[in-house]
Motif scaffolding. Structure first.
Motif, PDB file in Angstrom:
ATOM      1  N   ALA A 157       0.886   3.651   1.336  1.00 47.09           N
ATOM      2  CA  ALA A 157       2.193   4.283   1.109  1.00 47.09           C
ATOM      3  C   ALA A 157       2.194   5.083  -0.191  1.00 47.09           C
ATOM      4  O   ALA A 157       2.752   6.192  -0.266  1.00 47.09           O
ATOM      5  N   THR A 158       1.559   4.524  -1.226  1.00 41.26           N
ATOM      6  CA  THR A 158       1.495   5.235  -2.507  1.00 41.26           C
ATOM      7  C   THR A 158       0.787   6.571  -2.336  1.00 41.26           C
ATOM      8  O   THR A 158       1.252   7.608  -2.838  1.00 41.26           O
ATOM      9  N   LEU A 159      -0.341   6.555  -1.613  1.00 37.53           N
ATOM     10  CA  LEU A 159      -1.101   7.792  -1.439  1.00 37.53           C
ATOM     11  C   LEU A 159      -0.305   8.846  -0.681  1.00 37.53           C
ATOM     12  O   LEU A 159      -0.316  10.026  -1.042  1.00 37.53           O
ATOM     13  N   VAL A 160       0.403   8.412   0.349  1.00 33.38           N
ATOM     14  CA  VAL A 160       1.220   9.365   1.115  1.00 33.38           C
ATOM     15  C   VAL A 160       2.260  10.006   0.202  1.00 33.38           C
ATOM     16  O   VAL A 160       2.450  11.234   0.196  1.00 33.38           O
ATOM     17  N   LEU A 161       2.921   9.173  -0.615  1.00 32.23           N
ATOM     18  CA  LEU A 161       3.979   9.707  -1.485  1.00 32.23           C
ATOM     19  C   LEU A 161       3.412  10.588  -2.588  1.00 32.23           C
ATOM     20  O   LEU A 161       3.999  11.616  -2.943  1.00 32.23           O
TER      21      LEU A 161
END
Lengths: 334, 471
Positions: A200-204
């Motif tokens: 999720a962090t990478l997507v954001l």
């Protein structure tokens, strides 16, 4: 040779804010994870893992704000009114978070209230910081040495996105911290959580990174023009390296690696934001040199900073060293 | 009366409210940190267990109070920017570095060693642990040094020049830091913090002595606190007098308002009580002692004391408030001296540990330090009005260009949160104080202490406590 004091101080304050973000980042992340921990005992352990160090971690925020007041008073006097609402929300969140450490162990009946205070305060503080960051990046309207925008300018889809991104990022830091500091079922739960949080962090990060250059021509040219393009390519590569470290640590059970990988991700994103708006300190209008106080002020406090910051780092590091290793569930003074 | 709808008034209320709430905590923790260092030092030096027992008792209370001080202090460091941005821009080049030094030399020191002090006894051993306690205490004193320098500069600015954009810029750092009122204010405040702590510790000792005359920990607390009251309370009166003379020299209109003098007198009376009226420019129903005002202020029978009318109306502080706050502070100061003397007499008569009336008085006097500190700060800060930087920058010209609704909303939020959070904190602290200090009999608990652990209420609540008090 004349020292560029404003430049040195921009670096020092950037360091203070970065130290705050990664250090209080994992504290706040632990707070955000609190409701998902399975038992009261798990929550005790999680809290004990940050209790000896949280106050020192939070002090970097005071240095960031206080340093801005000391050496870039114009930036302090324009950013703070512009970000009024998110900053007040952050302060209120930090109040609940901070007192919960002690209050929680002073009561049995009311403990659930301070559990809520700890996790809710952490969540609000993290969200508010992310929103404030996004609002700063998207720009602040300044005229005649004063904030000239409206009271809701900070609230945009972009700033909300950065808010959510920071919450998720802090939670990743918190989860990997707990992987490092705990054992057994709780560590397993945190390893599982780290996978999803990392994704999720990478997507954001991707979303915010692609969005940022289009907020402002300055950012666009900074990232995609001439030699800077090399750096634009290096940052994502290093980021990939951190992700590999994080994932490998989770797979191989090397419990410190995921936390170090998550720290690396934060440092790189932070540098990326810095690249975007340097030499602005209040984008898009005020540069570090325009905001800087007189050289006498910058030099006077620089003497103290040069002597004291290494000492601070030494004894803060020593405090971490004293409390190194997995948390002993039987320990704590309460 | 005040209008509650403009941003300036709301910002002033917000500052007054948040700073008053905050000052309570450092006033207590500055003294308590030194007390803890003394206790642990005495324990290491004499080897007497009673000192470390009292140390652990107050360490827990310190942790709760310190936590509240930290979070309310962060609000202060950001509020200058949110609500007083013009002030921040103009004073930043001078006051910013001073506050920066406070963070670098004091806050990090306190925060870095607090964790070791609270959680580290077992990991670092007694000597290093004592060092950590000492560093926390030193940090609180460094903090007092810098923040009082900042405050004093606002009262008696020195060592500055004004640049082309209207900022105060440093001209002479030594003069700015050691500005004319700084030494007096620092001494007065540190003594106030020590007295505040002494009266709280004394009240808790007395409370438990009323229940059990033989409790050795309570005796230690009470005795140490009463030594402090006996010696330091009179010193504080002297320090306060010097501070007053300094104020007369640099801020005569503040003294005139404190004294309730509107007219300039030779051989001014001391107005004990009365009702100042700033509109009519007269103090009504005054109870006066002739010539004493001049005697105290200028140390001359017929000395001239300036009244408020000697100053332009727009430059006068409101006498209606500080006339009273000053009297409350001074009255409490004399009451403290009285209790100190009483305890000295009891000690001479060897009845310190059998003096129920003295104990009751000490319990009543427990909060006196907090009230005196608040009253003192109101006197000096309201007395600085209508200026933020005395004589140079008006409060009206210091505020952020901000909407009243924003300040009002945040004010309401702060009030609600402070009452809920610090109310709960006060409740927990009082409950900790109500817990009987371990007297040293039945030493099975000694082993736990040796390990650096202190059984707190949360641990005890799951077992039955001997006195039936618990959750």
């Amino acid at each position: 040779m004349e020292l560029d004091l404003a430049f040195i101080w921009a670096g020092l304050i950037a360091f203070a804010v970065l130290a705050y973000v990664v250090l209080d980042g994992f504290d706040l992340g632990v707070g955000i994870l609190f409701p998902f921990l399975r038992s009261n005992r798990d929550r005790d352990i999680a809290m004990n893992s940050v209790a000896p160090v949280w106050d020192g971690n939070e002090t970097w925020l005071v240095l960031g704000g206080g340093g801005l007041f000391a050496v870039f008073p114009l930036a302090y006097a324009t950013i703070l009114p512009a970000l009024y609402a998110p900053l007040i929300a952050m302060l209120l969140g930090l109040i609940f978070r901070g007192v919960s450490f002690e209050f929680r162990s002073r009561t049995v009946r009311g403990r659930f209230l301070w559990d809520i205070g700890f996790s809710g305060g952490s969540l609000i503080a993290a969200l508010a910081q992310g929103i404030a960051l996004g609002a700063l990046v998207q720009g602040i309207d300044v005229q005649n040495r004063a904030y000239a925008g409206g009271w809701w300018d900070w609230l945009t889809l972009f700033s909300l996105t950065t808010g959510v991104a920071l919450v998720i990022g802090y939670t990743l830091l918190g989860a990997t911290w707990l992987v490092m500091k705990t054992e057994g079922e709780m560590a397993r739960q945190m390893r599982r959580a780290s996978w999803g949080l990392c994704a999720a962090t990478l997507v954001l990060i991707g979303a915010v990174s692609l969005w940022t250059p289009f907020l402002n021509d300055l950012y666009l040219s900074r990232w995609f023009k001439g030699p800077n393009l090399i750096f634009s390519a290096v940052v994502p590569l290093l980021l990939a390296g951190c992700v590999v470290l994080l994932v490998a640590g989770l797979r191989k059970g090397r419990d410190a690696w995921p936390f170090l990988g998550a720290l690396g991700i934060f440092v790189l994103c932070y540098i990326g934001i810095g690249i975007s708006f340097y030499p602005m300190i209040v984008p898009p209008n005020i540069t570090i040199w325009q905001a800087a106080g007189p050289d006498e002020s910058l030099a006077f406090i620089l003497v103290g900073a040069v002597v004291l910051i290494p000492i601070i780092l030494a004894y803060s590091g020593y405090a971490y060293w004293i409390f190194r290793g997995k948390v002993d569930p039987e320990e704590g003074y309460h | 009366m005040l209008e509650f709808t403009d941003a300036l008034t709301l910002a002033r209320f917000q500052f007054a409210f948040t700073v008053s709430a905050h000052i309570i905590f450092p006033a207590f923790t500055i003294g308590l940190a030194s007390f803890l260092a003394v206790l642990e030092g005495l324990w290491l030096w004499t080897g007497q267990e009673r000192f470390i027992r009292v140390f652990h008792y107050w360490k827990t209370i310190f942790a709760v109070v310190f936590g509240m001080g930290v979070v309310s202090g962060i609000v202060m460091s950001y509020q200058i920017g949110t609500n007083w941005s013009v002030y921040a821009d103009k004073t930043g080049p001078i006051l910013g570095p001073l506050m920066g030094y406070e963070v670098l030399s004091a806050f990090f020191l306190e925060a870095g060693f607090l964790g070791v002090m609270l959680f580290g006894m077992k990991r670092v051993g007694p000597k290093l642990h004592f060092f950590a306690t000492l560093m926390v205490a030193v940090g609180t004193l460094f903090s007092a040094f810098w923040i009082l320098s900042v405050n004093s500069w606002m009262q008696t600015p020195a060592g500055y020049a004004v640049n082309e954009v209207g900022q105060f810029v440093p001209d002479d750092w030594a003069a700015a830091i050691f500005n004319p009122s700084f030494p007096y204010r620092l001494v007065h405040m540190v003594l106030a913090a020590y007295l505040t702590t002494a009266f709280v510790v004394g009240a808790v000792g007395a409370w438990h002595l009323l229940r059990d005359r033989s409790n050795r920990s309570a005796r230690t607390m009470f005795s140490m606190a009463m030594w402090m009251a006996l010696i330091v309370a009179p010193l504080q009166i002297v320090a306060g007098d010097f501070h007053g003379l300094n104020t007369l020299e640099h801020q005569p209109e503040k003294v005139a308002a404190m004294e309730g003098h509107y007219d300039t007198h030779k051989g001014a009376p001391l107005i004990l009580f009365g009702i100042p009226d700033d509109t009519a420019e007269v103090t009504r129903n005054a109870v006066e002692i002739p010539h004493l005002g001049s005697l105290i202020l200028v140390h001359e029978w017929d000395g001239e004391v300036k009244g408020l009318k000697a100053f332009p109306k727009e430059d006068r502080p409101p006498a209606e408030i500080i006339f009273w706050s000053f009297r409350i502070m001074v009255g409490l100061g004399f009451a403290m001296v009285g209790l100190g003397l009483w305890s000295g007499l009891a000690r001479l008569r060897k009845s310190l540990y059998d003096a129920p009336m003295l104990y009751r008085a000490a319990v009543v006097m427990g909060p006196s330090g907090f009230l005196a500190v608040l009253a003192g700060w109101i006197t000096t800060e309201v007395g600085r009005q209508p200026w933020t930087v005395h004589g140079l920058l008006r409060t009206v010209h210091s505020a952020s260009p901000i909407e009243a609704s924003a300040v009002g909303t945040s004010l309401v939020a702060f009030v609600l949160v402070y009452f809920a959070v610090f109310g709960a904190g006060t409740f927990y602290v009082l409950r900790l104080m109500g817990k009987r200090p371990n007297s040293g009999e039945g030493e099975e608990i000694g082993a736990t202490w040796a390990a650096g652990l202190m059984p707190g209420p949360s641990m005890e609540a799951s077992h039955a406590t001997p006195d039936g008090k618990g959750e």
